[in-house]
Design an enzyme around this catalytic site. Structure first.
Site, PDB file in Angstrom:
ATOM      1  CE  LYS A  18     -16.028 -70.031  -3.546  1.00  0.00           C
ATOM      2  NZ  LYS A  18     -15.063 -69.132  -2.927  1.00  0.00           N
ATOM      3  CD  GLN A  46     -13.421 -66.013  -4.057  1.00  0.00           C
ATOM      4  OE1 GLN A  46     -14.483 -66.568  -3.821  1.00  0.00           O
ATOM      5  NE2 GLN A  46     -12.281 -66.676  -4.116  1.00  0.00           N
ATOM      6  CG  ASP A  67     -14.671 -68.859   3.290  1.00  0.00           C
ATOM      7  OD1 ASP A  67     -14.886 -69.921   2.674  1.00  0.00           O
ATOM      8  OD2 ASP A  67     -14.429 -67.769   2.721  1.00  0.00           O
TER       9      ASP A  67
END
Ligand code: NAD
Length: 288
Positions: free
Chosen positions: A53, A97, A120
């Site tokens: 990422k 994460q 997200d």
């Protein structure tokens, strides 16, 4: 043989769009879209995901700031970090994460992220906005799947879509997005009866299970479009190999279109994360 929906190529196009948006925001508004990535602990798979990422962000001109907390960190320490990032005007997107070490409460952390910075798309407000069809930050993996599907089906109206798996991060948001496109949507899962025949009735099958090669040619109607979200590590001749939830070798000869693993949904997920970060930066700066 099915048309191969190339996630590497398509994600490169999305990243190029992100890069030109970023360039414009920098040049005309002095805004540098910035993503804060929070990693807790030393899980090797999570470390790889975070590294990917951060690397893609750099390529697209998105600034990324990594925060690595040790595996024993307390909920208070993590919550405090989220609070600081929420209040930092330089930070437009926050990604924690997952999964977190088991002593930490994921739901609490997700709910603590400011909805406008929730790149997200997991915050309850963004989940609700998606479910009721209002613009929001949409979870990256389903968003990437929709971009892939649009390549083959510019109009999905009336298509039968079956999603295998009902997770909050893939299956459920995928259902909401397909409904918005006027598909007839069925979600099947571990307790579903006659799962194969339900899949065989589908024009579009999205597999998000986490079981290597679960879906074979008997599940797929000839000509159907198959999107494989699964990422499973299997052992082939003593070597670790990534494979999807779909048995590619048996399904590709009969499907109309299919995504590979690796090189399918994975790269699209990261591209959509950066798309969300840029959108979040624009929204927070009123430049939408
Ligand atoms: P999850 O474990 O949260 O959910 C799996 C779902 O599959 C559950 O709803 C369960 O009911 C269903 N299921 C389990 N066994 C089944 C069976 N035999 N038949 C039918 N349904 C069954 O998983 P998730 O987070 O949604 O992830 C699914 C897969 O997608 C995993 O392999 C994961 O690594 C992968 N993934 C990939 C990306 C990407 O960017 N490509 C992103 C997220 C997840």
């Amino acid at each position: 043989m099915a048309h191969l929906i190339d996630g590497k190529k398509l994600s490169a196009q999305v990243l190029q769009e992100v890069a030109s948006e970023v360039k414009m925001l920098r040049a005309e508004h002095d805004i540098v879209p910035t993503l804060a990535v929070v990693l807790v602990g030393e899980d090797p798979a999570s470390q790889v995901y975070v590294r990917n990422k951060v690397n893609r962000a750099e390529e697209a001109g998105v600034c990324s700031i990594s925060h690595h907390l040790d595996a024993e960190c307390t909920q208070d320490v993590l919550n405090k970090l989220i609070d600081d990032l929420n209040n930092d005007p330089q930070v437009h997107g926050i990604l924690v994460q997952l999964p977190l070490p088991s002593h930490l409460n994921e739901e609490e952390v997700i709910a603590a992220i400011h909805p406008l910075k929730d790149v997200d798309g997991f915050h309850p407000l963004n989940v609700g906005a998606l479910a009721s069809g209002r613009p929001s930050l949409v979870p990256c993996t389903p968003q990437g799947c929709m971009i892939m599907l649009h390549q083959v089906h510019p109009d999905m109206s009336g298509k039968n879509a079956v999603i295998v798996g009902r997770s909050n991060i893939v299956g459920k948001p995928m259902a909401a997005l397909l409904l918005q496109e006027n598909c007839t949507v069925t979600i099947v899962h571990s307790r579903t009866k006659n799962i194969e025949s339900l899949c065989r009735n589908a024009d579009i099958v999205v597999a998000a299970v986490g079981r290597a090669k679960l879906i074979n040619a008997d599940w797929i109607r000839p000509g159907a479009t198959v999107i494989d979200v699964g990422i499973n590590a299997i052992d082939v001749d003593g070597k670790r190999k990534l494979t999807g939830d779909v048995d590619f070798e048996s399904v590709a000869p009969i499907a109309g279109a299919i995504t590979p693993v690796p090189g399918g949904v994975g790269p699209m997920t990261i591209a959509c994360l950066l798309l969300n970060t840029t959108r979040a930066a624009k929204r927070q700066s009123d430049k939408t």
